[in-house]
Design a protein around this motif. Structure first.
Motif, PDB file in Angstrom:
ATOM      1  N   ILE A 216      -3.148   5.243 -10.170  1.00 39.17           N
ATOM      2  CA  ILE A 216      -2.774   5.381  -8.753  1.00 39.17           C
ATOM      3  C   ILE A 216      -3.411   4.282  -7.901  1.00 39.17           C
ATOM      4  CG2 ILE A 216      -2.903   6.873  -6.724  1.00 39.17           C
ATOM      5  CD1 ILE A 216      -0.873   7.758  -8.796  1.00 39.17           C
ATOM      6  N   PRO A 217      -4.726   3.979  -8.060  1.00 39.47           N
ATOM      7  CA  PRO A 217      -5.303   2.883  -7.267  1.00 39.47           C
ATOM      8  C   PRO A 217      -4.633   1.540  -7.517  1.00 39.47           C
ATOM      9  CG  PRO A 217      -7.031   4.245  -8.200  1.00 39.47           C
ATOM     10  CD  PRO A 217      -5.761   4.697  -8.826  1.00 39.47           C
ATOM     11  N   GLU A 218      -4.221   1.289  -8.761  1.00 38.49           N
ATOM     12  CA  GLU A 218      -3.537   0.033  -9.059  1.00 38.49           C
ATOM     13  C   GLU A 218      -2.193  -0.033  -8.345  1.00 38.49           C
ATOM     14  OE1 GLU A 218      -4.798  -1.529 -13.436  1.00 38.49           O
ATOM     15  OE2 GLU A 218      -3.691   0.349 -13.374  1.00 38.49           O
ATOM     16  N   LEU A 219      -1.427   1.064  -8.392  1.00 38.65           N
ATOM     17  CA  LEU A 219      -0.128   1.091  -7.720  1.00 38.65           C
ATOM     18  C   LEU A 219      -0.290   0.906  -6.214  1.00 38.65           C
ATOM     19  CD1 LEU A 219       1.544   4.030  -9.692  1.00 38.65           C
ATOM     20  CD2 LEU A 219       1.962   1.577  -9.954  1.00 38.65           C
ATOM     21  N   GLN A 220      -1.312   1.534  -5.654  1.00 34.90           N
ATOM     22  CA  GLN A 220      -1.582   1.361  -4.222  1.00 34.90           C
ATOM     23  C   GLN A 220      -1.960  -0.079  -3.911  1.00 34.90           C
ATOM     24  OE1 GLN A 220      -4.624   4.344  -3.672  1.00 34.90           O
ATOM     25  NE2 GLN A 220      -3.150   5.947  -3.157  1.00 34.90           N
ATOM     26  N   ASN A 221      -2.706  -0.699  -4.807  1.00 32.51           N
ATOM     27  CA  ASN A 221      -3.085  -2.100  -4.618  1.00 32.51           C
ATOM     28  C   ASN A 221      -1.858  -3.008  -4.667  1.00 32.51           C
ATOM     29  OD1 ASN A 221      -4.960  -4.253  -4.321  1.00 32.51           O
ATOM     30  ND2 ASN A 221      -4.841  -4.654  -6.513  1.00 32.51           N
ATOM     31  N   PHE A 222      -0.917  -2.714  -5.578  1.00 34.26           N
ATOM     32  CA  PHE A 222       0.321  -3.495  -5.652  1.00 34.26           C
ATOM     33  C   PHE A 222       1.119  -3.379  -4.361  1.00 34.26           C
ATOM     34  CE2 PHE A 222       0.323  -2.822 -10.517  1.00 34.26           C
ATOM     35  CZ  PHE A 222      -0.572  -3.857 -10.657  1.00 34.26           C
ATOM     36  N   LEU A 223       1.178  -2.160  -3.797  1.00 28.20           N
ATOM     37  CA  LEU A 223       1.903  -1.965  -2.535  1.00 28.20           C
ATOM     38  C   LEU A 223       1.265  -2.770  -1.410  1.00 28.20           C
ATOM     39  CD1 LEU A 223       2.693   1.872  -2.626  1.00 28.20           C
ATOM     40  CD2 LEU A 223       4.301  -0.028  -2.882  1.00 28.20           C
ATOM     41  N   MET A 224      -0.065  -2.817  -1.376  1.00 26.95           N
ATOM     42  CA  MET A 224      -0.762  -3.600  -0.360  1.00 26.95           C
ATOM     43  C   MET A 224      -0.444  -5.083  -0.509  1.00 26.95           C
ATOM     44  SD  MET A 224      -4.494  -1.704  -0.330  1.00 26.95           S
ATOM     45  CE  MET A 224      -5.173  -2.998   0.695  1.00 26.95           C
ATOM     46  N   ILE A 225      -0.397  -5.565  -1.761  1.00 20.76           N
ATOM     47  CA  ILE A 225      -0.084  -6.976  -2.002  1.00 20.76           C
ATOM     48  C   ILE A 225       1.336  -7.295  -1.554  1.00 20.76           C
ATOM     49  CG2 ILE A 225       0.247  -8.707  -3.812  1.00 20.76           C
ATOM     50  CD1 ILE A 225      -1.997  -7.366  -5.370  1.00 20.76           C
ATOM     51  N   LEU A 226       2.281  -6.416  -1.907  1.00 19.52           N
ATOM     52  CA  LEU A 226       3.671  -6.630  -1.508  1.00 19.52           C
ATOM     53  C   LEU A 226       3.826  -6.598   0.005  1.00 19.52           C
ATOM     54  CD1 LEU A 226       5.571  -4.526  -4.198  1.00 19.52           C
ATOM     55  CD2 LEU A 226       5.447  -7.007  -4.023  1.00 19.52           C
ATOM     56  N   ASP A 227       3.107  -5.686   0.654  1.00 20.27           N
ATOM     57  CA  ASP A 227       3.173  -5.586   2.111  1.00 20.27           C
ATOM     58  C   ASP A 227       2.645  -6.855   2.764  1.00 20.27           C
ATOM     59  OD1 ASP A 227       3.611  -3.948   4.569  1.00 20.27           O
ATOM     60  OD2 ASP A 227       1.436  -4.179   4.757  1.00 20.27           O
ATOM     61  N   LYS A 228       1.544  -7.391   2.236  1.00 15.60           N
ATOM     62  CA  LYS A 228       0.981  -8.624   2.781  1.00 15.60           C
ATOM     63  C   LYS A 228       1.930  -9.797   2.568  1.00 15.60           C
ATOM     64  CE  LYS A 228      -3.133 -11.583   2.543  1.00 15.60           C
ATOM     65  NZ  LYS A 228      -2.342 -12.827   2.419  1.00 15.60           N
ATOM     66  N   GLU A 229       2.542  -9.874   1.365  1.00 20.04           N
ATOM     67  CA  GLU A 229       3.478 -10.952   1.101  1.00 20.04           C
ATOM     68  C   GLU A 229       4.692 -10.861   2.018  1.00 20.04           C
ATOM     69  OE1 GLU A 229       4.425 -10.814  -3.013  1.00 20.04           O
ATOM     70  OE2 GLU A 229       2.525 -11.709  -3.666  1.00 20.04           O
ATOM     71  N   GLU A 230       5.139  -9.641   2.280  1.00 23.20           N
ATOM     72  CA  GLU A 230       6.290  -9.457   3.176  1.00 23.20           C
ATOM     73  C   GLU A 230       5.967  -9.943   4.588  1.00 23.20           C
ATOM     74  OE1 GLU A 230       9.307  -5.866   4.621  1.00 23.20           O
ATOM     75  OE2 GLU A 230       7.299  -5.408   3.875  1.00 23.20           O
ATOM     76  N   LYS A 231       4.790  -9.585   5.085  1.00 21.14           N
ATOM     77  CA  LYS A 231       4.390 -10.019   6.428  1.00 21.14           C
ATOM     78  C   LYS A 231       4.251 -11.536   6.494  1.00 21.14           C
ATOM     79  CE  LYS A 231       1.993  -5.724   7.649  1.00 21.14           C
ATOM     80  NZ  LYS A 231       0.687  -5.087   7.973  1.00 21.14           N
ATOM     81  N   ASP A 232       3.696 -12.134   5.448  1.00 21.96           N
ATOM     82  CA  ASP A 232       3.565 -13.596   5.418  1.00 21.96           C
ATOM     83  C   ASP A 232       4.932 -14.268   5.451  1.00 21.96           C
ATOM     84  OD1 ASP A 232       0.841 -13.327   5.327  1.00 21.96           O
ATOM     85  OD2 ASP A 232       0.692 -13.596   3.140  1.00 21.96           O
TER      86      ASP A 232
END
Length: 260
Positions: A216-232
């Motif tokens: 679960i922490p890994e999946l949450q970390n992936f979502l955070m990375i995708l969210d940051k990439e989307e904002k960038d």
């Protein structure tokens, strides 16, 4: 290890050396060949005899420039060393607040990871090198499990794969090894020169993401990375069109200022 032989002891540390040490990859399309009348299976070579293994080991040891020799046992098996480069791009999961394993832990096969349920993630040093003392009966699967245990990584071993790295015509080629392959036999055939053959531990890219293998922490970390990439990406698009808009406005202003 359930079978085979893999020594993770620290008593040969003087013979070891360590170096300072995208998220998804699209699957390659596999198009079946057309107009094939029949499938021809490759003939498997006969296993080498004990005498042939002995001769290969003698030739191998003659080329060794350090203390990492291969040794033939009375039962026909043999032991030796392989170096594995760790080229992991993603963070690994390890127990939180656990001290590094001691020589006592290694000898007693104490699993420190089972002493706590707390977990944390971090990146292993890129291109770190680990030396393993293994047997000719040690499989790729056991090598992967031994490496994860050595670094106290609690991730599913299916998330990792062992590759052999070869150099040919100035190119670096990687080939994924099956879990039932014997790395020490490949080392014996190639000789001790790591420029000819080396082993690399990487993420197991199957073309499809095995979500069940992630915590679960890994999946949450992936979502955070995708969210940051989307904002960038959104900011890059905004800046691009803002510059385009300014150039258009400047052009219109200059055009209005010209006579006629």
């Amino acid at each position: 290890m359930s079978s085979g032989y893999c020594s993770l002891d620290e008593d040969l540390e003087d013979c070891f050396f360590t170096a300072k040490t995208s998220f998804f990859r699209s699957a390659q399309s596999k198009v079946p060949a057309k107009n094939v009348a029949q499938t021809v299976e490759e003939e498997k070579p006969e296993p080498p005899t004990v005498q042939e293994i002995k001769e290969k080991i003698e030739k191998y040891n003659a080329k060794v420039t350090n203390c990492l020799l291969m040794k033939l046992n009375d039962d026909g098996t043999y032991t030796g060393f392989i170096k594995v480069h760790l080229k992991l791009r993603r963070p690994v999961t390890v127990p939180a607040g656990i001290r590094p394993p001691s020589i006592y832990d290694a000898l007693k096969e104490v699993n420190l990871a089972e002493m706590t349920d707390k977990r944390t993630s971090f990146y292993l040093p890129l291109d770190a090198i680990k030396q393993l003392h293994i047997s000719s009966t040690t499989t790729v699967s056991e090598v992967i499990q031994g490496l994860l245990k050595k670094f106290m990584v609690v991730d599913n071993p299916q998330k990792f794969a062992l590759f052999k790295e070869m150099r040919k015509d100035g190119q670096v080629l990687f080939q994924k090894l099956p879990l039932t392959e014997y790395p020490l036999y490949l080392r014996l055939l190639a000789g001790p020169d790591t420029d000819v053959l080396s082993f690399v531990l990487k993420e197991n890219e199957t073309g499809e993401v095995e979500w069940d293998a992630f915590s679960i922490p890994e999946l949450q970390n992936f979502l955070m990375i995708l969210d940051k990439e989307e904002k960038d990406k959104i900011q890059q698009v905004h800046r691009k069109y803002e510059r385009f808009k300014q150039r258009l406005q400047q052009t219109l202003k200059e055009a209005r200022g010209k006579p006629g």
